[in-house]
Design a protein around this motif. Sequence first.
Motif, mmCIF file in Angstrom:
data_model
loop_
_atom_site.group_PDB
_atom_site.id
_atom_site.type_symbol
_atom_site.label_atom_id
_atom_site.label_comp_id
_atom_site.label_asym_id
_atom_site.label_seq_id
_atom_site.Cartn_x
_atom_site.Cartn_y
_atom_site.Cartn_z
ATOM 1 N N THR A 30 0.823 -1.215 0.000
ATOM 2 C CA THR A 30 0.000 0.000 0.000
ATOM 3 C C THR A 30 0.853 1.259 0.000
ATOM 4 O O THR A 30 0.583 2.205 -0.749
ATOM 5 C CB THR A 30 -0.929 0.002 1.235
ATOM 6 O OG1 THR A 30 -1.735 -1.181 1.223
ATOM 7 C CG2 THR A 30 -1.833 1.220 1.221
ATOM 8 N N VAL A 31 1.889 1.263 0.823
ATOM 9 C CA VAL A 31 2.701 2.469 0.983
ATOM 10 C C VAL A 31 3.616 2.698 -0.220
ATOM 11 O O VAL A 31 3.799 3.850 -0.649
ATOM 12 C CB VAL A 31 3.530 2.381 2.279
ATOM 13 C CG1 VAL A 31 4.527 3.528 2.379
ATOM 14 C CG2 VAL A 31 2.601 2.390 3.487
ATOM 15 N N ILE A 32 4.186 1.627 -0.777
ATOM 16 C CA ILE A 32 5.217 1.788 -1.803
ATOM 17 C C ILE A 32 4.783 1.238 -3.161
ATOM 18 O O ILE A 32 4.720 1.975 -4.146
ATOM 19 C CB ILE A 32 6.531 1.111 -1.349
ATOM 20 C CG1 ILE A 32 7.018 1.738 -0.039
ATOM 21 C CG2 ILE A 32 7.605 1.237 -2.431
ATOM 22 C CD1 ILE A 32 8.245 1.068 0.551
ATOM 23 N N THR A 33 4.480 -0.053 -3.225
ATOM 24 C CA THR A 33 4.245 -0.701 -4.521
ATOM 25 C C THR A 33 3.081 -0.079 -5.273
ATOM 26 O O THR A 33 3.184 0.189 -6.484
ATOM 27 C CB THR A 33 3.989 -2.205 -4.310
ATOM 28 O OG1 THR A 33 5.046 -2.765 -3.515
ATOM 29 C CG2 THR A 33 3.918 -2.929 -5.647
ATOM 30 N N ALA A 34 1.956 0.135 -4.585
ATOM 31 C CA ALA A 34 0.768 0.679 -5.251
ATOM 32 C C ALA A 34 0.732 2.196 -5.235
ATOM 33 O O ALA A 34 -0.219 2.796 -5.725
ATOM 34 C CB ALA A 34 -0.485 0.120 -4.575
ATOM 35 N N ASN A 35 1.756 2.826 -4.702
ATOM 36 C CA ASN A 35 1.791 4.288 -4.568
ATOM 37 C C ASN A 35 2.682 4.866 -5.674
ATOM 38 O O ASN A 35 3.871 5.139 -5.464
ATOM 39 C CB ASN A 35 2.318 4.665 -3.190
ATOM 40 C CG ASN A 35 2.106 6.128 -2.868
ATOM 41 O OD1 ASN A 35 1.931 6.951 -3.762
ATOM 42 N ND2 ASN A 35 2.120 6.461 -1.590
ATOM 43 N N LEU A 81 4.611 8.247 -5.009
ATOM 44 C CA LEU A 81 5.761 8.098 -4.124
ATOM 45 C C LEU A 81 6.914 7.418 -4.850
ATOM 46 O O LEU A 81 8.076 7.817 -4.708
ATOM 47 C CB LEU A 81 5.371 7.295 -2.881
ATOM 48 C CG LEU A 81 6.493 7.048 -1.865
ATOM 49 C CD1 LEU A 81 7.022 8.374 -1.316
ATOM 50 C CD2 LEU A 81 5.999 6.160 -0.728
ATOM 51 N N ARG A 82 6.607 6.402 -5.642
ATOM 52 C CA ARG A 82 7.664 5.713 -6.376
ATOM 53 C C ARG A 82 8.322 6.647 -7.384
ATOM 54 O O ARG A 82 9.523 6.554 -7.649
ATOM 55 C CB ARG A 82 7.100 4.470 -7.062
ATOM 56 C CG ARG A 82 6.818 3.345 -6.086
ATOM 57 C CD ARG A 82 6.511 2.026 -6.774
ATOM 58 N NE ARG A 82 5.184 2.042 -7.373
ATOM 59 C CZ ARG A 82 4.947 2.055 -8.661
ATOM 60 N NH1 ARG A 82 5.948 2.073 -9.516
ATOM 61 N NH2 ARG A 82 3.703 2.064 -9.112
#
Length: 225
Positions: A159-164, A167-168
Amino acid sequence: MENAGQIVAYATWSLPYELLFYAALPALAFSLLPTRKLRPALVSLALTLALLLYFRNFSLAVLECFLGGIAGAYAIRRPGFVRFARSDRGLLLALAALSATVAGFSGAYAPLPVLGLGLFFVVVAAGQDFRGVLTRQPVLWLGEISYGVYLLHGIVIWTVITANAPLRAVIGEEEPLYVLILAGAGVLVLAVASLVHLTVERPAILFGRRSRALRQAARTRRVPA
């Protein structure tokens, strides 16, 4: 959804093994304990065979890991081994087994690394606390929430990184920034796992204990004086 297992870090891989273990317990009890109950053992045997036929891809190396738990259950009942495990010799054995496994093998699921990790586990289960390190409150709390961390870390990181995507895009190829974000996600994992433990796991454990106490009390009342 393609690669849906990534959301939970593929933590569900162990569920067939857990089902097999619980299904086999009454049959194992029938073969090992003096109190023999035939009907539960037959049901257990049928369920175990059904699971073996349904999944068909159980790894013997993974199944060997259960031997470490069984060995620990017997070892902690032997006073001589407990004294050894809690001594400095036990500490050295545990550290040597863990260090050799981590340094000498690229994976855990083979006979020798399972043996090394099993030795470490059995010594710790018998009471080796590494000069008090394992009895400190933060370490004990990590142990309490460890299963929640295992099940939830993939969801939080996804949720925080892969699907964001935004942010990436900010992180880009900046490795230090990625490490910082990942560390923050780790703190969030601990917070979420702690919340779930306090609101789900612990109340369920207490409910189970109360239910068992009530059943034991009811059986005691039925026994004639």
